[in-house]
Design a protein around this motif. Structure first.
Motif, PDB file in Angstrom:
ATOM      1  N   GLY A 179       0.788  -1.233   0.000  1.00 23.27           N
ATOM      2  CA  GLY A 179       0.000   0.000   0.000  1.00 23.27           C
ATOM      3  C   GLY A 179       0.816   1.278   0.000  1.00 23.27           C
ATOM      4  N   LEU A 180       2.131   1.166  -0.161  1.00 20.70           N
ATOM      5  CA  LEU A 180       2.965   2.374  -0.216  1.00 20.70           C
ATOM      6  C   LEU A 180       2.612   3.182  -1.455  1.00 20.70           C
ATOM      7  CD1 LEU A 180       6.691   1.507   0.620  1.00 20.70           C
ATOM      8  CD2 LEU A 180       5.135   3.000   1.882  1.00 20.70           C
ATOM      9  N   ARG A 181       2.627   4.506  -1.322  1.00 22.47           N
ATOM     10  CA  ARG A 181       2.403   5.362  -2.484  1.00 22.47           C
ATOM     11  C   ARG A 181       3.761   5.801  -3.024  1.00 22.47           C
ATOM     12  NH1 ARG A 181       2.036  10.488  -2.129  1.00 22.47           N
ATOM     13  NH2 ARG A 181       1.658  11.575  -4.081  1.00 22.47           N
ATOM     14  N   TYR A 182       3.981   5.523  -4.281  1.00 21.24           N
ATOM     15  CA  TYR A 182       5.282   5.856  -4.885  1.00 21.24           C
ATOM     16  C   TYR A 182       5.124   7.046  -5.831  1.00 21.24           C
ATOM     17  CZ  TYR A 182       6.590   1.091  -3.423  1.00 21.24           C
ATOM     18  OH  TYR A 182       6.847  -0.050  -2.706  1.00 21.24           O
ATOM     19  N   ASP A 183       6.188   7.826  -5.928  1.00 23.02           N
ATOM     20  CA  ASP A 183       6.197   8.948  -6.877  1.00 23.02           C
ATOM     21  C   ASP A 183       7.296   8.754  -7.900  1.00 23.02           C
ATOM     22  OD1 ASP A 183       4.136  10.598  -5.769  1.00 23.02           O
ATOM     23  OD2 ASP A 183       5.502  10.981  -4.096  1.00 23.02           O
ATOM     24  N   ILE A 184       7.022   9.195  -9.118  1.00 25.85           N
ATOM     25  CA  ILE A 184       8.047   9.200 -10.169  1.00 25.85           C
ATOM     26  C   ILE A 184       8.532  10.639 -10.313  1.00 25.85           C
ATOM     27  CG2 ILE A 184       8.572   8.694 -12.589  1.00 25.85           C
ATOM     28  CD1 ILE A 184       7.641   6.166 -11.394  1.00 25.85           C
ATOM     29  N   ARG A 185       9.851  10.817 -10.230  1.00 26.09           N
ATOM     30  CA  ARG A 185      10.435  12.158 -10.304  1.00 26.09           C
ATOM     31  C   ARG A 185      11.644  12.130 -11.234  1.00 26.09           C
ATOM     32  NH1 ARG A 185       8.675  14.830  -5.572  1.00 26.09           N
ATOM     33  NH2 ARG A 185       7.827  13.396  -4.023  1.00 26.09           N
ATOM     34  N   PRO A 186      12.080  13.305 -11.699  1.00 24.21           N
ATOM     35  CA  PRO A 186      13.297  13.342 -12.519  1.00 24.21           C
ATOM     36  C   PRO A 186      14.500  12.850 -11.717  1.00 24.21           C
ATOM     37  CG  PRO A 186      12.078  15.390 -12.731  1.00 24.21           C
ATOM     38  CD  PRO A 186      11.433  14.623 -11.613  1.00 24.21           C
ATOM     39  N   LEU A 187      15.412  12.215 -12.405  1.00 23.21           N
ATOM     40  CA  LEU A 187      16.665  11.732 -11.801  1.00 23.21           C
ATOM     41  C   LEU A 187      17.784  12.640 -12.318  1.00 23.21           C
ATOM     42  CD1 LEU A 187      18.371   9.515 -10.345  1.00 23.21           C
ATOM     43  CD2 LEU A 187      18.301   8.230 -12.479  1.00 23.21           C
ATOM     44  N   THR A 188      18.507  13.268 -11.405  1.00 24.43           N
ATOM     45  CA  THR A 188      19.547  14.218 -11.816  1.00 24.43           C
ATOM     46  C   THR A 188      20.869  13.885 -11.130  1.00 24.43           C
ATOM     47  OG1 THR A 188      19.237  15.791 -10.015  1.00 24.43           O
ATOM     48  CG2 THR A 188      17.743  16.012 -11.920  1.00 24.43           C
ATOM     49  N   ILE A 189      21.863  14.653 -11.454  1.00 26.21           N
ATOM     50  CA  ILE A 189      23.196  14.436 -10.900  1.00 26.21           C
ATOM     51  C   ILE A 189      23.191  14.563  -9.367  1.00 26.21           C
ATOM     52  CG2 ILE A 189      23.905  16.851 -11.227  1.00 26.21           C
ATOM     53  CD1 ILE A 189      26.155  13.748 -11.706  1.00 26.21           C
ATOM     54  N   SER A 190      22.212  15.279  -8.820  1.00 24.73           N
ATOM     55  CA  SER A 190      22.160  15.417  -7.353  1.00 24.73           C
ATOM     56  C   SER A 190      21.824  14.076  -6.683  1.00 24.73           C
ATOM     57  CB  SER A 190      21.149  16.498  -6.941  1.00 24.73           C
ATOM     58  OG  SER A 190      19.859  16.102  -7.321  1.00 24.73           O
ATOM     59  N   HIS A 191      21.375  13.090  -7.474  1.00 27.49           N
ATOM     60  CA  HIS A 191      21.035  11.769  -6.919  1.00 27.49           C
ATOM     61  C   HIS A 191      22.099  10.732  -7.244  1.00 27.49           C
ATOM     62  CE1 HIS A 191      17.204  13.882  -8.106  1.00 27.49           C
ATOM     63  NE2 HIS A 191      17.144  13.865  -6.793  1.00 27.49           N
ATOM     64  N   LEU A 192      23.270  11.219  -7.635  1.00 27.54           N
ATOM     65  CA  LEU A 192      24.332  10.321  -8.100  1.00 27.54           C
ATOM     66  C   LEU A 192      24.626   9.178  -7.126  1.00 27.54           C
ATOM     67  CD1 LEU A 192      26.717   9.581  -9.978  1.00 27.54           C
ATOM     68  CD2 LEU A 192      28.061  11.341  -8.824  1.00 27.54           C
ATOM     69  N   ASP A 193      24.908   9.512  -5.873  1.00 32.84           N
ATOM     70  CA  ASP A 193      25.323   8.456  -4.939  1.00 32.84           C
ATOM     71  C   ASP A 193      24.199   7.465  -4.652  1.00 32.84           C
ATOM     72  OD1 ASP A 193      28.024   9.039  -4.638  1.00 32.84           O
ATOM     73  OD2 ASP A 193      27.572  10.686  -3.277  1.00 32.84           O
ATOM     74  N   ASP A 194      22.982   7.987  -4.475  1.00 33.36           N
ATOM     75  CA  ASP A 194      21.839   7.097  -4.210  1.00 33.36           C
ATOM     76  C   ASP A 194      21.630   6.142  -5.389  1.00 33.36           C
ATOM     77  OD1 ASP A 194      21.400   8.259  -1.821  1.00 33.36           O
ATOM     78  OD2 ASP A 194      19.635   9.421  -2.436  1.00 33.36           O
ATOM     79  N   CYS A 195      21.763   6.688  -6.587  1.00 38.54           N
ATOM     80  CA  CYS A 195      21.523   5.885  -7.789  1.00 38.54           C
ATOM     81  C   CYS A 195      22.603   4.816  -7.942  1.00 38.54           C
ATOM     82  CB  CYS A 195      21.497   6.823  -8.991  1.00 38.54           C
ATOM     83  SG  CYS A 195      20.898   6.035 -10.472  1.00 38.54           S
TER      84      CYS A 195
END
Ligand SMILES: CC(C)(COP(=O)(O)OP(=O)(O)OC[C@H]1O[C@@H](n2cnc3c(N)ncnc32)[C@H](O)[C@@H]1OP(=O)(O)O)[C@@H](O)C(=O)NCCC(=O)NCCS
Length: 182
Positions: A32-48
């Motif tokens: 039942g979690l609600r997920y969002d789709i967002r742009p992926l940018t260089i600021s998310h480098l380490d997480d990605c």
């Protein structure tokens, strides 16, 4: 261009200590979690980069430098999926090639959030991004042994058009899949 080809094809393997040796045991996240789709940018480098290592445990994970390249490329069309707390649990990176085809370079979903149609949503979003940039044809390569990914792509209308012998660095064959966005 040769380096670029390698980046785009998950061609090289990182050093053995750059990814977990043992696949993690996935504990399904709460329903039942609600997920969002967002742009992926260089600021998310380490997480990605970290998430990629959890998704690709058999030596296919990209290096941090590869992600740095992909996430700063002007021809990239990239999205992430997040939980309500903002944790990234999936990503997709597409590139618009010089011949103006869309190329899915990578898609991954955290093991504990799989089979919730998150990859499907990510693929739909990247295809939407491609369409907005007048891309009419999308292609991708997938390991011949990666049945889960093939089923995902087939469910979205991708068709296998060619076998790519020894496409991967460990000698595994690839399959070329394409989809028309018309
Ligand atoms: C492949 C991957 C991205 C799928 O992510 P996901 O969010 O679980 O996929 P979805 O929930 O959107 O699946 C959509 C459809 O794809 C098919 N599918 C996905 N995973 C499957 C599996 N393990 N077995 C069989 N079919 C599968 C099903 O048809 C599914 O629809 P359904 O659940 O209604 O039957 C995920 O397993 C992953 O990250 N794998 C490791 C990385 C990888 O292989 N990436 C692709 C590289 S080419």
């Amino acid at each position: 261009m040769a380096v670029l080809k390698k980046i785009r094809s998950r061609w090289w393997s990182p050093a053995a200590d750059e990814y977990p040796v043992e696949p993690e045991r996935a504990v399904p996240a709460a329903a039942g979690l609600r997920y969002d789709i967002r742009p992926l940018t260089i600021s998310h480098l380490d997480d990605c980069w970290r998430l990629d290592q959890r998704c690709f445990v058999d030596g296919e994970a990209y290096s941090r430098e590869t992600f740095e390249y992909l996430l700063t490329a002007p021809e990239a069309v990239s999205y992430r999926v997040t939980t309500p707390s903002g944790t990234m649990v999936g990503f997709v990176i597409g590139l618009i090639e010089p011949d103006h085809t869309g190329h899915i370079t990578t898609v991954g979903v955290s093991p504990d959030h799989r089979r919730r149609h998150l990859a499907k949503r990510l693929m739909a979003e990247v295809e939407k991004g491609f369409r907005l940039r007048n891309v009419r044809m999308v292609r991708l390569e997938v390991r011949s042994l990666n049945i889960a990914a093939q089923k995902l792509y087939q469910s979205l209308g991708y068709a296998i058009t060619q076998r790519l012998p020894k496409y991967y660095s460990n000698g595994g064959d690839g399959l070329l899949m394409i989809k028309s966005l018309d």
